[in-house]
Design a protein around this motif. Structure first.
Motif, PDB file in Angstrom:
ATOM      1  N   UNK A  32      28.333  22.506   6.661  1.00 19.85           N
ATOM      2  CA  UNK A  32      29.776  22.511   6.721  1.00 19.85           C
ATOM      3  C   UNK A  32      30.140  23.926   7.636  1.00 19.85           C
ATOM      4  N   UNK A  33      29.468  25.100   7.136  1.00 25.03           N
ATOM      5  CA  UNK A  33      29.605  26.364   7.722  1.00 25.03           C
ATOM      6  C   UNK A  33      28.824  27.334   7.194  1.00 25.03           C
ATOM      7  N   UNK A  34      29.087  28.635   7.337  1.00 29.31           N
ATOM      8  CA  UNK A  34      28.163  29.658   6.938  1.00 29.31           C
ATOM      9  C   UNK A  34      28.351  30.055   5.546  1.00 29.31           C
ATOM     10  N   UNK A  35      27.356  30.572   5.107  1.00 28.98           N
ATOM     11  CA  UNK A  35      27.139  31.101   3.657  1.00 28.98           C
ATOM     12  C   UNK A  35      26.573  32.460   3.568  1.00 28.98           C
ATOM     13  N   UNK A  36      26.535  33.117   4.721  1.00 29.73           N
ATOM     14  CA  UNK A  36      25.799  34.562   4.803  1.00 29.73           C
ATOM     15  C   UNK A  36      26.303  35.632   3.740  1.00 29.73           C
ATOM     16  N   UNK A  37      27.466  35.204   3.426  1.00 25.82           N
ATOM     17  CA  UNK A  37      28.135  36.566   2.570  1.00 25.82           C
ATOM     18  C   UNK A  37      28.072  36.195   1.101  1.00 25.82           C
ATOM     19  N   UNK A  38      27.254  35.372   0.977  1.00 24.97           N
ATOM     20  CA  UNK A  38      27.266  34.825  -0.633  1.00 24.97           C
ATOM     21  C   UNK A  38      26.713  36.100  -1.684  1.00 24.97           C
ATOM     22  N   UNK A  39      25.816  37.238  -1.398  1.00 30.41           N
ATOM     23  CA  UNK A  39      25.748  38.217  -2.274  1.00 30.41           C
ATOM     24  C   UNK A  39      27.079  39.003  -2.341  1.00 30.41           C
ATOM     25  N   UNK A  40      27.755  39.237  -1.270  1.00 31.00           N
ATOM     26  CA  UNK A  40      29.177  39.948  -1.659  1.00 31.00           C
ATOM     27  C   UNK A  40      30.186  39.164  -2.269  1.00 31.00           C
ATOM     28  N   UNK A  41      30.112  37.660  -1.919  1.00 32.22           N
ATOM     29  CA  UNK A  41      31.056  36.826  -2.694  1.00 32.22           C
ATOM     30  C   UNK A  41      30.798  36.788  -4.013  1.00 32.22           C
ATOM     31  N   UNK A 104      40.898  38.883  -2.895  1.00 37.79           N
ATOM     32  CA  UNK A 104      40.826  40.024  -1.901  1.00 37.79           C
ATOM     33  C   UNK A 104      40.713  39.331  -0.518  1.00 37.79           C
ATOM     34  N   UNK A 105      41.290  39.962   0.448  1.00 33.98           N
ATOM     35  CA  UNK A 105      40.892  39.479   2.099  1.00 33.98           C
ATOM     36  C   UNK A 105      39.737  39.384   2.244  1.00 33.98           C
ATOM     37  N   UNK A 106      38.725  40.188   1.851  1.00 31.39           N
ATOM     38  CA  UNK A 106      37.250  39.947   2.033  1.00 31.39           C
ATOM     39  C   UNK A 106      36.729  38.640   1.631  1.00 31.39           C
ATOM     40  N   UNK A 107      37.232  38.143   0.254  1.00 30.81           N
ATOM     41  CA  UNK A 107      36.776  37.008   0.074  1.00 30.81           C
ATOM     42  C   UNK A 107      37.524  36.067   0.627  1.00 30.81           C
ATOM     43  N   UNK A 108      38.919  35.929   0.655  1.00 30.09           N
ATOM     44  CA  UNK A 108      39.453  34.735   1.277  1.00 30.09           C
ATOM     45  C   UNK A 108      39.156  34.329   2.971  1.00 30.09           C
ATOM     46  N   UNK A 109      38.669  35.417   3.316  1.00 31.62           N
ATOM     47  CA  UNK A 109      38.425  35.429   4.752  1.00 31.62           C
ATOM     48  C   UNK A 109      37.053  35.360   5.049  1.00 31.62           C
ATOM     49  N   UNK A 110      36.002  35.423   3.981  1.00 23.64           N
ATOM     50  CA  UNK A 110      34.650  35.547   4.067  1.00 23.64           C
ATOM     51  C   UNK A 110      34.193  34.078   4.609  1.00 23.64           C
ATOM     52  N   UNK A 111      32.858  33.903   4.958  1.00 24.98           N
ATOM     53  CA  UNK A 111      32.145  32.869   5.492  1.00 24.98           C
ATOM     54  C   UNK A 111      32.054  31.709   4.235  1.00 24.98           C
ATOM     55  N   UNK A 112      31.677  32.360   2.811  1.00 25.92           N
ATOM     56  CA  UNK A 112      31.574  31.415   1.764  1.00 25.92           C
ATOM     57  C   UNK A 112      32.672  30.784   1.667  1.00 25.92           C
ATOM     58  N   UNK A 113      33.762  31.264   1.230  1.00 25.58           N
ATOM     59  CA  UNK A 113      35.110  30.369   0.752  1.00 25.58           C
ATOM     60  C   UNK A 113      35.722  30.024   1.774  1.00 25.58           C
ATOM     61  N   UNK A 114      35.682  30.264   3.193  1.00 22.42           N
ATOM     62  CA  UNK A 114      36.150  29.513   4.256  1.00 22.42           C
ATOM     63  C   UNK A 114      35.339  27.991   4.347  1.00 22.42           C
ATOM     64  N   UNK A 115      33.923  28.303   4.227  1.00 19.26           N
ATOM     65  CA  UNK A 115      33.266  26.947   4.159  1.00 19.26           C
ATOM     66  C   UNK A 115      33.431  26.166   3.151  1.00 19.26           C
ATOM     67  N   UNK A 116      33.743  26.645   1.929  1.00 18.00           N
ATOM     68  CA  UNK A 116      34.097  25.846   0.722  1.00 18.00           C
ATOM     69  C   UNK A 116      35.515  25.046   0.823  1.00 18.00           C
TER      70      UNK A 116
END
Length: 238
Positions: A32-41, A104-116
Protein backbone atom coordinates in the motif's frame (compact mmCIF):
# COMPACT_ATOMS: atom_id res chain seq x y z
CA UNK A 1 -5.79 -5.69 -2.65
CA UNK A 2 -3.44 -8.69 -2.31
CA UNK A 3 -4.52 -12.28 -1.64
CA UNK A 4 -4.10 -11.94 2.13
CA UNK A 5 -6.22 -8.82 2.15
CA UNK A 6 -8.93 -10.51 0.13
CA UNK A 7 -8.85 -13.46 2.51
CA UNK A 8 -9.22 -11.17 5.52
CA UNK A 9 -12.15 -9.33 3.95
CA UNK A 10 -13.93 -12.65 3.59
CA UNK A 11 -13.12 -13.66 7.17
CA UNK A 12 -14.35 -10.35 8.63
CA UNK A 13 -17.47 -10.55 6.49
CA UNK A 14 -18.13 -14.09 7.74
CA UNK A 15 -17.34 -13.82 11.44
CA UNK A 16 -16.82 -10.15 12.31
CA UNK A 17 -13.08 -10.25 12.96
CA UNK A 18 -9.77 -11.49 11.59
CA UNK A 19 -6.33 -11.99 13.13
CA UNK A 20 -3.38 -11.34 10.79
CA UNK A 21 0.15 -12.51 11.57
CA UNK A 22 2.80 -9.81 11.55
CA UNK A 23 4.76 -11.03 8.53
CA UNK A 24 1.62 -11.15 6.39
CA UNK A 25 0.40 -7.79 7.66
CA UNK A 26 3.72 -6.11 6.98
CA UNK A 27 3.80 -7.49 3.43
CA UNK A 28 0.25 -6.31 2.82
CA UNK A 29 1.00 -2.83 4.16
CA UNK A 30 4.17 -2.62 2.05
CA UNK A 31 1.98 -3.11 -1.00
CA UNK A 32 0.00 0.00 0.00
CA UNK A 33 2.83 2.38 0.83
CA UNK A 34 6.13 2.94 2.60
CA UNK A 35 7.13 1.72 6.05
CA UNK A 36 10.65 3.16 6.03
CA UNK A 37 10.15 5.19 9.20
CA UNK A 38 9.13 2.19 11.35
CA UNK A 39 12.03 2.61 13.85
CA UNK A 40 11.05 6.23 14.52
CA UNK A 41 7.35 5.32 14.49
CA UNK A 42 7.85 2.61 17.13
CA UNK A 43 10.16 4.85 19.18
CA UNK A 44 7.46 7.54 19.38
CA UNK A 45 5.67 5.39 22.00
CA UNK A 46 8.40 6.57 24.39
CA UNK A 47 6.90 10.07 24.19
CA UNK A 48 3.25 9.34 24.97
CA UNK A 49 1.42 11.48 27.50
CA UNK A 50 -0.46 10.24 30.58
CA UNK A 51 -4.16 9.38 30.51
CA UNK A 52 -5.44 11.66 33.32
CA UNK A 53 -9.02 10.36 33.07
CA UNK A 54 -8.02 6.76 33.71
CA UNK A 55 -5.77 7.87 36.56
CA UNK A 56 -8.90 9.04 38.40
CA UNK A 57 -10.02 5.41 38.64
CA UNK A 58 -6.69 4.29 40.07
CA UNK A 59 -5.48 2.87 36.76
CA UNK A 60 -2.65 3.90 34.45
CA UNK A 61 -1.82 4.02 30.76
CA UNK A 62 -0.17 6.41 28.30
CA UNK A 63 -1.58 7.57 24.98
CA UNK A 64 -1.80 10.10 22.16
CA UNK A 65 -4.78 10.76 19.92
CA UNK A 66 -5.59 12.27 16.52
CA UNK A 67 -8.58 12.57 14.19
CA UNK A 68 -8.46 12.27 10.40
CA UNK A 69 -11.13 12.44 7.72
CA UNK A 70 -11.19 10.41 4.53
CA UNK A 71 -13.38 11.86 1.78
CA UNK A 72 -13.42 9.94 -1.46
CA UNK A 73 -10.15 8.30 -0.45
CA UNK A 74 -8.37 11.60 0.28
CA UNK A 75 -7.14 11.53 3.89
CA UNK A 76 -6.58 14.75 5.83
CA UNK A 77 -5.89 15.42 9.48
CA UNK A 78 -8.65 17.26 11.34
CA UNK A 79 -8.21 19.90 14.02
CA UNK A 80 -7.24 18.38 17.36
CA UNK A 81 -10.37 17.50 19.31
CA UNK A 82 -11.53 15.38 22.23
CA UNK A 83 -12.25 11.68 22.14
CA UNK A 84 -15.88 10.99 23.10
CA UNK A 85 -17.79 7.79 23.79
CA UNK A 86 -21.23 7.44 25.30
CA UNK A 87 -21.71 5.37 28.44
CA UNK A 88 -23.43 2.78 26.23
CA UNK A 89 -19.98 1.89 24.88
CA UNK A 90 -17.75 2.89 27.78
CA UNK A 91 -19.34 2.44 31.19
CA UNK A 92 -16.07 3.43 32.88
CA UNK A 93 -15.44 6.76 31.12
CA UNK A 94 -18.46 7.47 28.93
CA UNK A 95 -20.32 10.73 28.33
CA UNK A 96 -17.29 12.97 28.83
CA UNK A 97 -15.00 14.75 26.40
CA UNK A 98 -11.52 13.36 26.93
CA UNK A 99 -8.61 15.47 25.70
CA UNK A 100 -5.30 13.69 25.17
CA UNK A 101 -1.91 14.82 23.93
CA UNK A 102 -2.02 14.95 20.11
CA UNK A 103 -0.19 12.52 17.88
CA UNK A 104 2.94 14.39 16.81
CA UNK A 105 3.20 15.81 13.31
CA UNK A 106 6.17 13.56 12.60
CA UNK A 107 4.09 10.46 13.31
CA UNK A 108 0.92 11.76 11.65
CA UNK A 109 2.72 12.71 8.45
CA UNK A 110 5.16 9.79 8.45
CA UNK A 111 5.13 6.94 5.99
CA UNK A 112 3.99 4.25 8.44
CA UNK A 113 0.86 5.96 9.70
CA UNK A 114 -0.11 7.29 6.29
CA UNK A 115 0.25 3.78 4.83
CA UNK A 116 -1.84 2.30 7.64
CA UNK A 117 -4.57 4.90 7.17
CA UNK A 118 -4.75 4.22 3.44
CA UNK A 119 -4.86 0.50 4.15
CA UNK A 120 -7.74 0.91 6.62
CA UNK A 121 -9.77 3.06 4.23
CA UNK A 122 -9.25 0.55 1.43
CA UNK A 123 -9.79 -2.58 3.51
CA UNK A 124 -12.81 -1.48 5.51
CA UNK A 125 -14.13 0.46 2.54
CA UNK A 126 -14.39 -2.82 0.66
CA UNK A 127 -16.74 -4.02 3.41
CA UNK A 128 -18.83 -0.85 3.13
CA UNK A 129 -18.54 0.31 -0.51
CA UNK A 130 -21.44 2.74 -0.07
CA UNK A 131 -19.44 4.91 2.34
CA UNK A 132 -17.47 7.77 0.77
CA UNK A 133 -16.55 9.67 3.95
CA UNK A 134 -14.98 8.23 7.10
CA UNK A 135 -14.13 9.76 10.44
CA UNK A 136 -10.88 8.13 11.53
CA UNK A 137 -9.47 8.21 15.05
CA UNK A 138 -5.90 7.19 15.79
CA UNK A 139 -4.82 6.11 19.26
CA UNK A 140 -1.30 5.31 20.42
CA UNK A 141 -1.52 3.23 23.61
CA UNK A 142 1.13 2.08 26.05
CA UNK A 143 0.01 -0.25 28.84
CA UNK A 144 2.63 -0.73 31.54
CA UNK A 145 2.87 -3.63 33.97
CA UNK A 146 4.47 -2.48 37.20
CA UNK A 147 5.81 -4.47 40.16
CA UNK A 148 2.80 -5.96 41.91
CA UNK A 149 0.39 -4.24 39.50
CA UNK A 150 -1.00 -5.69 36.27
CA UNK A 151 -1.65 -3.45 33.27
CA UNK A 152 -5.16 -3.31 31.82
CA UNK A 153 -5.33 -2.88 28.02
CA UNK A 154 -9.15 -2.65 28.18
CA UNK A 155 -10.03 -1.36 31.67
CA UNK A 156 -13.66 -0.99 30.60
CA UNK A 157 -13.85 -4.76 30.09
CA UNK A 158 -15.30 -6.54 27.07
CA UNK A 159 -16.82 -3.78 24.96
CA UNK A 160 -17.52 -2.20 21.62
CA UNK A 161 -15.93 1.13 20.68
CA UNK A 162 -19.07 2.64 19.15
CA UNK A 163 -17.59 2.87 15.65
CA UNK A 164 -17.89 0.77 12.50
CA UNK A 165 -14.46 -0.83 12.20
CA UNK A 166 -11.28 -1.19 14.24
CA UNK A 167 -7.66 -2.03 13.47
CA UNK A 168 -5.42 -2.99 16.39
CA UNK A 169 -1.75 -3.35 15.45
CA UNK A 170 1.07 -4.50 17.72
CA UNK A 171 4.03 -2.14 17.82
CA UNK A 172 6.12 -3.47 20.70
CA UNK A 173 5.70 -6.00 23.48
CA UNK A 174 8.38 -6.12 26.13
CA UNK A 175 8.75 -8.27 29.26
CA UNK A 176 5.05 -9.13 29.58
CA UNK A 177 2.82 -12.15 29.55
CA UNK A 178 -0.87 -12.54 28.68
CA UNK A 179 -2.64 -9.67 26.89
CA UNK A 180 -4.91 -12.07 25.04
CA UNK A 181 -7.62 -10.55 22.85
CA UNK A 182 -11.04 -12.19 23.07
CA UNK A 183 -13.94 -11.65 20.67
CA UNK A 184 -17.56 -12.05 21.81
CA UNK A 185 -21.16 -11.85 20.72
CA UNK A 186 -23.52 -9.51 22.55
CA UNK A 187 -24.68 -12.36 24.79
CA UNK A 188 -21.10 -13.03 25.91
CA UNK A 189 -20.48 -16.07 23.74
CA UNK A 190 -16.76 -16.17 22.91
CA UNK A 191 -16.10 -16.42 19.18
CA UNK A 192 -12.33 -16.63 19.34
CA UNK A 193 -9.11 -15.45 20.97
CA UNK A 194 -5.55 -14.62 19.96
CA UNK A 195 -2.53 -12.82 21.38
CA UNK A 196 -0.70 -10.05 19.54
CA UNK A 197 2.96 -10.81 20.22
CA UNK A 198 5.07 -9.65 17.26
CA UNK A 199 5.37 -6.27 15.55
CA UNK A 200 2.64 -5.87 12.91
CA UNK A 201 0.44 -8.64 14.40
CA UNK A 202 -3.02 -7.20 13.84
CA UNK A 203 -6.72 -7.60 14.55
CA UNK A 204 -9.37 -6.35 12.13
CA UNK A 205 -12.75 -5.99 13.82
CA UNK A 206 -16.29 -5.19 12.71
CA UNK A 207 -17.21 -3.18 15.81
CA UNK A 208 -20.91 -3.04 14.92
CA UNK A 209 -21.15 -6.84 15.12
CA UNK A 210 -18.79 -8.09 17.82
CA UNK A 211 -17.38 -7.13 21.21
CA UNK A 212 -13.72 -7.36 22.18
CA UNK A 213 -11.56 -7.30 25.30
CA UNK A 214 -7.93 -7.90 26.27
CA UNK A 215 -6.73 -9.70 29.37
CA UNK A 216 -4.44 -7.91 31.83
CA UNK A 217 -0.68 -8.04 31.31
CA UNK A 218 1.89 -8.82 33.99
CA UNK A 219 5.66 -8.42 34.01
CA UNK A 220 7.76 -11.52 33.39
CA UNK A 221 10.58 -9.90 35.34
CA UNK A 222 9.18 -7.34 37.82
CA UNK A 223 12.59 -5.69 38.12
CA UNK A 224 12.60 -4.66 34.44
CA UNK A 225 10.35 -2.26 32.46
CA UNK A 226 7.32 -4.02 30.98
CA UNK A 227 4.87 -2.65 28.43
CA UNK A 228 2.45 -3.37 25.59
CA UNK A 229 2.46 -0.77 22.78
CA UNK A 230 -0.36 -0.84 20.21
CA UNK A 231 -1.79 1.37 17.53
CA UNK A 232 -5.60 1.50 17.32
CA UNK A 233 -7.32 2.98 14.27
CA UNK A 234 -11.11 3.29 14.24
CA UNK A 235 -13.37 4.17 11.30
CA UNK A 236 -16.87 5.55 11.61
CA UNK A 237 -19.19 6.52 8.78
CA UNK A 238 -18.64 10.22 8.30
Amino acid sequence: MDAEGARCVGVVHAQGFCFVHGDAMRETLAGVGGLDDWPAFAASWEQLGPDPYLARTGRARKRRHAVFVSNGGVIERAQHQPHFQTSEYNALQGDIERWFEPVTDAVAEGACLQTMLRYCVGFFGSLAPDVARWRIEVHQFRIEARPGEAGEPTPEGVHRDGVDYVLVLMVDRRNIESGTTTIHLADGTELGSFTLTQPFDAALVDDARVFHGVTAVTALDPSEPAHRDVLVVTLKRG
